[in-house]
Design a protein around this motif. Structure first.
Motif, PDB file in Angstrom:
ATOM      1  N   ASP A 167      -0.963  18.216  30.617  1.00 40.25           N
ATOM      2  CA  ASP A 167      -0.996  18.006  29.174  1.00 40.25           C
ATOM      3  C   ASP A 167      -1.372  16.555  28.888  1.00 40.25           C
ATOM      4  O   ASP A 167      -1.285  15.696  29.778  1.00 40.25           O
ATOM      5  N   LEU A 168      -1.775  16.293  27.668  1.00 37.52           N
ATOM      6  CA  LEU A 168      -2.073  14.935  27.220  1.00 37.52           C
ATOM      7  C   LEU A 168      -1.100  14.612  26.107  1.00 37.52           C
ATOM      8  O   LEU A 168      -1.066  15.292  25.080  1.00 37.52           O
ATOM      9  N   ILE A 169      -0.295  13.588  26.331  1.00 35.14           N
ATOM     10  CA  ILE A 169       0.683  13.141  25.346  1.00 35.14           C
ATOM     11  C   ILE A 169       0.087  11.928  24.631  1.00 35.14           C
ATOM     12  O   ILE A 169      -0.262  10.938  25.279  1.00 35.14           O
ATOM     13  N   VAL A 170      -0.021  12.021  23.320  1.00 29.81           N
ATOM     14  CA  VAL A 170      -0.610  10.941  22.524  1.00 29.81           C
ATOM     15  C   VAL A 170       0.434  10.427  21.547  1.00 29.81           C
ATOM     16  O   VAL A 170       1.088  11.202  20.850  1.00 29.81           O
ATOM     17  N   ASP A 171       0.610   9.099  21.537  1.00 29.28           N
ATOM     18  CA  ASP A 171       1.463   8.485  20.522  1.00 29.28           C
ATOM     19  C   ASP A 171       0.659   7.398  19.806  1.00 29.28           C
ATOM     20  O   ASP A 171      -0.542   7.268  20.011  1.00 29.28           O
ATOM     21  N   LYS A 172       1.307   6.585  18.992  1.00 34.82           N
ATOM     22  CA  LYS A 172       0.596   5.592  18.197  1.00 34.82           C
ATOM     23  C   LYS A 172      -0.050   4.496  19.043  1.00 34.82           C
ATOM     24  O   LYS A 172      -1.037   3.902  18.631  1.00 34.82           O
ATOM     25  N   LEU A 173       0.496   4.236  20.216  1.00 32.53           N
ATOM     26  CA  LEU A 173      -0.008   3.129  21.039  1.00 32.53           C
ATOM     27  C   LEU A 173      -0.986   3.556  22.128  1.00 32.53           C
ATOM     28  O   LEU A 173      -1.917   2.825  22.449  1.00 32.53           O
ATOM     29  N   ASN A 174      -0.762   4.709  22.730  1.00 31.77           N
ATOM     30  CA  ASN A 174      -1.642   5.116  23.836  1.00 31.77           C
ATOM     31  C   ASN A 174      -1.547   6.615  24.101  1.00 31.77           C
ATOM     32  O   ASN A 174      -0.870   7.332  23.376  1.00 31.77           O
ATOM     33  N   SER A 175      -2.241   7.031  25.145  1.00 32.77           N
ATOM     34  CA  SER A 175      -2.173   8.431  25.563  1.00 32.77           C
ATOM     35  C   SER A 175      -1.904   8.470  27.063  1.00 32.77           C
ATOM     36  O   SER A 175      -2.262   7.550  27.794  1.00 32.77           O
ATOM     37  N   GLN A 176      -1.242   9.547  27.486  1.00 32.48           N
ATOM     38  CA  GLN A 176      -0.901   9.684  28.901  1.00 32.48           C
ATOM     39  C   GLN A 176      -1.043  11.134  29.327  1.00 32.48           C
ATOM     40  O   GLN A 176      -0.557  12.050  28.669  1.00 32.48           O
ATOM     41  N   LEU A 177      -1.713  11.318  30.463  1.00 32.30           N
ATOM     42  CA  LEU A 177      -1.863  12.632  31.050  1.00 32.30           C
ATOM     43  C   LEU A 177      -0.596  12.944  31.840  1.00 32.30           C
ATOM     44  O   LEU A 177      -0.125  12.119  32.613  1.00 32.30           O
ATOM     45  N   THR A 178      -0.015  14.111  31.625  1.00 31.11           N
ATOM     46  CA  THR A 178       1.169  14.517  32.384  1.00 31.11           C
ATOM     47  C   THR A 178       0.826  15.728  33.242  1.00 31.11           C
ATOM     48  O   THR A 178       0.037  16.572  32.837  1.00 31.11           O
TER      49      THR A 178
END
Length: 191
Positions: free
Chosen positions: A79-90
């Motif tokens: 999954d790709l988690i996106v927040d206000k500062l960045n994104s991270q692949l999990t």
């Protein structure tokens, strides 16, 4: 097999659009079945696709997985988690650390799987690979290096400190490991 969210698929498509034509995705696990198992995602160029790979089709790209680790990827999710500062692949793989027995396999098949699971993911990071050629009657394993390992100046260290040490500690019946590669130095060698 591997559930990839729509956001993660779009992210992969975006990344792949910046790579050479034909580049796809490879999923692999370092130390599968062990407590220190690590799930990894990497680019997979056309020349890195192996006969032992399974091709999984997604939206406008493929994911390649070595068939020897498929059972460790049961119920896995990317999954790709996106927040206000960045994104991270999990990458979640609940069976990555489960010890799945190879007792029903022949010694030759167990060692082939071991090479594909324990050794080749590390060698692949340098563009290399190791293949099992044969096991003699006196329990000597004959192997061959290919790719970036062929002609590498560090091959002696890799053979003794990584390959032979791991095989001998995991398979007590094996007495020796011999490299049968005709090493050719050139632009393909990593060092």
């Amino acid at each position: 097999m591997i559930k990839i969210s729509n956001q993660a698929q779009n992210y992969f498509i975006s990344l792949l659009s910046k790579e050479p034509k034909g580049t796809q995705i490879r999923v692999f696990i370092i130390n599968p079945g062990m407590q220190n198992a690590e799930c990894k995602v990497a680019y997979c160029s056309l020349d890195e696709i192996e006969e032992s790979d399974i091709k999984l089709e997604y939206n406008n790209f493929y994911v390649y997985v070595n068939k020897s680790i498929i059972h460790f990827l049961k119920n896995s999710e990317i999954d790709l988690i996106v927040d206000k500062l960045n994104s991270q692949l999990t990458f979640k793989a609940p069976y990555a650390k489960k010890n799945i027995s190879n007792q029903q396999l022949s010694l030759k098949e167990q060692i082939k799987n071991f090479l594909n699971i324990e050794i080749n993911p590390q060698l692949l990071l340098h563009g290399g690979k190791i293949n099992l050629i044969n096991i003699s009657e006196n329990n000597t394993v004959f192997i061959e290096f290919s790719g970036g390992c062929n002609g590498c100046s560090m091959i002696g260290v890799t053979l003794k400190e990584m390959v032979e040490r791991k095989i001998l500690s995991s398979f007590p019946e094996i007495k020796k490991v011999i490299d049968q590669t005709q090493h050719l130095h050139g632009h393909h060698s990593f060092y």
